[in-house]
Design a protein around this motif. Structure first.
Motif, PDB file in Angstrom:
ATOM      1  N   UNK A 229      81.267   2.225  31.007  1.00 59.69           N
ATOM      2  CA  UNK A 229      80.236   2.459  30.009  1.00 59.69           C
ATOM      3  C   UNK A 229      80.805   2.217  28.620  1.00 59.69           C
ATOM      4  N   UNK A 230      79.951   1.946  27.645  1.00 60.02           N
ATOM      5  CA  UNK A 230      80.449   1.835  26.268  1.00 60.02           C
ATOM      6  C   UNK A 230      81.062   3.157  25.829  1.00 60.02           C
ATOM      7  N   UNK A 231      82.123   3.103  25.046  1.00 63.71           N
ATOM      8  CA  UNK A 231      82.756   4.335  24.575  1.00 63.71           C
ATOM      9  C   UNK A 231      82.374   4.636  23.126  1.00 63.71           C
TER      10      UNK A 231
ATOM     11  N   UNK B 168      91.289  10.729  25.122  1.00 65.84           N
ATOM     12  CA  UNK B 168      91.793  10.154  26.372  1.00 65.84           C
ATOM     13  C   UNK B 168      90.742  10.242  27.478  1.00 65.84           C
ATOM     14  N   UNK B 169      89.991  11.332  27.506  1.00 66.14           N
ATOM     15  CA  UNK B 169      88.918  11.466  28.497  1.00 66.14           C
ATOM     16  C   UNK B 169      87.832  10.423  28.239  1.00 66.14           C
ATOM     17  N   UNK B 170      87.453  10.243  26.988  1.00 63.54           N
ATOM     18  CA  UNK B 170      86.425   9.231  26.692  1.00 63.54           C
ATOM     19  C   UNK B 170      86.911   7.841  27.073  1.00 63.54           C
TER      20      UNK B 170
ATOM     21  N   UNK C 183      94.926  12.902  34.278  1.00 65.52           N
ATOM     22  CA  UNK C 183      96.297  12.541  33.937  1.00 65.52           C
ATOM     23  C   UNK C 183      96.741  13.052  32.581  1.00 65.52           C
ATOM     24  N   UNK C 184      96.120  14.129  32.112  1.00 66.46           N
ATOM     25  CA  UNK C 184      96.391  14.653  30.771  1.00 66.46           C
ATOM     26  C   UNK C 184      97.126  15.985  30.863  1.00 66.46           C
ATOM     27  N   UNK C 185      98.188  16.092  30.091  1.00 73.33           N
ATOM     28  CA  UNK C 185      98.873  17.370  29.920  1.00 73.33           C
ATOM     29  C   UNK C 185      99.198  17.524  28.440  1.00 73.33           C
TER      30      UNK C 185
END
Length: 303
Positions: A6-8, A200-202, A279-281
């Motif tokens: 999707x577009x970000x 990072x999530x977007x 994958x985020x910390x």
């Protein structure tokens, strides 16, 4: 279900003047549109629809909230409008358009009695008006929208706005002795780190498309834990290393510092799911405090 990429952009950020929205804006990410009062006000529902019509967002980040924990005790209706009703309206608008919503919640949905870091499936039991309003907001969002991501965070600080770290730095510059609660435990979280996690999530959603495992509750807080006393000492030590005064910081009990709203004694968050899915910390809290204090001192010295 997995969707197409999707577009970000544009990403509509609600809560223009807050710490998190400020951090997002300062990221320099193209396509971010930050709005807040008076242009967008949860007390005026028509402004939400107008903002959606004006910006046609591909994704929404709700960084707005009533965060005055003690003041909420005497204004539960105001806290509910900001933390439950407004976010519910946002979720409904996002659902109507089929776009993701990232909403920020709090460790205060827990009562702090578990004795170990909380996971997303632990039962909630807020002890304060603020915590209850945030818990009700979580439920309303998840009921309204199946593409909602709720990030519970804790002890947020930054070089900007009102927060504990800046309060300690200001107090330490004026007082030789400070008394700080030392028996409440949590995860200090840099607003800059939280903003990086949201971006990072977007990016992941934009690259991979929507996946069902993205929906629901996630804990997103700084790695490692400490007490308010530990956070105060770390912040002041960083400032002292740059030539600022280092006061004596005395640890006191919660009972020695009564407040209208009861704080959870141990609201540490287990952030494993955020890492497993996205994958985020977030960085170690002590390292982030050092960066934030350096920027705070620099900001103060330049006015």
């Amino acid at each position: 279900m997995t969707g197409a990429p999707i577009p970000v952009a544009p990403v509509l950020v609600i809560g223009r003047s807050g710490q998190l929205a400020t951090a997002l804006a300062r990221s320099g990410r193209p396509g971010l549109r930050c709005v807040g009062r008076p242009d967008l006000d949860f007390d005026r529902p028509e402004t939400l629809a107008a903002a959606f019509a004006a910006f046609s967002p591909a994704l929404v980040v709700n960084a707005a909230a009533w965060t005055a924990v003690d003041a909420a005790e005497s204004d539960p209706e105001g806290a509910a409008r900001a933390n439950r009703d407004g976010p519910a309206m946002l979720a409904q608008l996002c659902a109507e358009r089929g776009i993701p919503l990232i909403h920020v919640s709090t460790d205060y949905v827990f009562d702090g009695s578990k004795g170990a870091p909380y996971v997303e499936t632990d039962p909630i039991s807020p002890r304060t008006v603020y915590g209850r309003s945030k818990a009700e907001g979580e439920r309303a969002i998840l009921a309204a929208h199946d593409r909602a991501i709720i990030l519970r965070t804790s002890w947020v600080y930054s070089p900007y706005g009102r927060n504990f770290v800046r309060t300690m730095l200001n107090a330490g510059a004026k007082n030789p002795i400070l008394r700080v609660v030392g028996d409440q435990h949590g995860n200090p979280t840099s607003a800059d780190d939280l903003a990086d996690a949201i971006l990072a999530i977007t990016d992941t959603i934009g690259r991979e498309g929507w996946r069902d495992e993205y929906a629901g509750l996630f804990h997103s807080a700084g790695s490692g834990d400490t007490t308010w006393h530990g956070l105060a000492v770390a912040s002041l030590q960083e400032a002292a290393s740059a030539g600022h005064p280092m006061p004596e910081v005395q640890a006191i009990a919660t009972a020695d510092w009564p407040t209208p709203a009861a704080r959870p004694q141990d609201s540490r968050l287990d952030c494993t799911r955020l890492h497993d899915v996205f994958g985020i910390r977030l960085p170690f809290w002590r390292d982030s405090v050092a960066r934030s204090v350096a920027r705070t001192i620099g900001t103060s010295s330049t006015g």
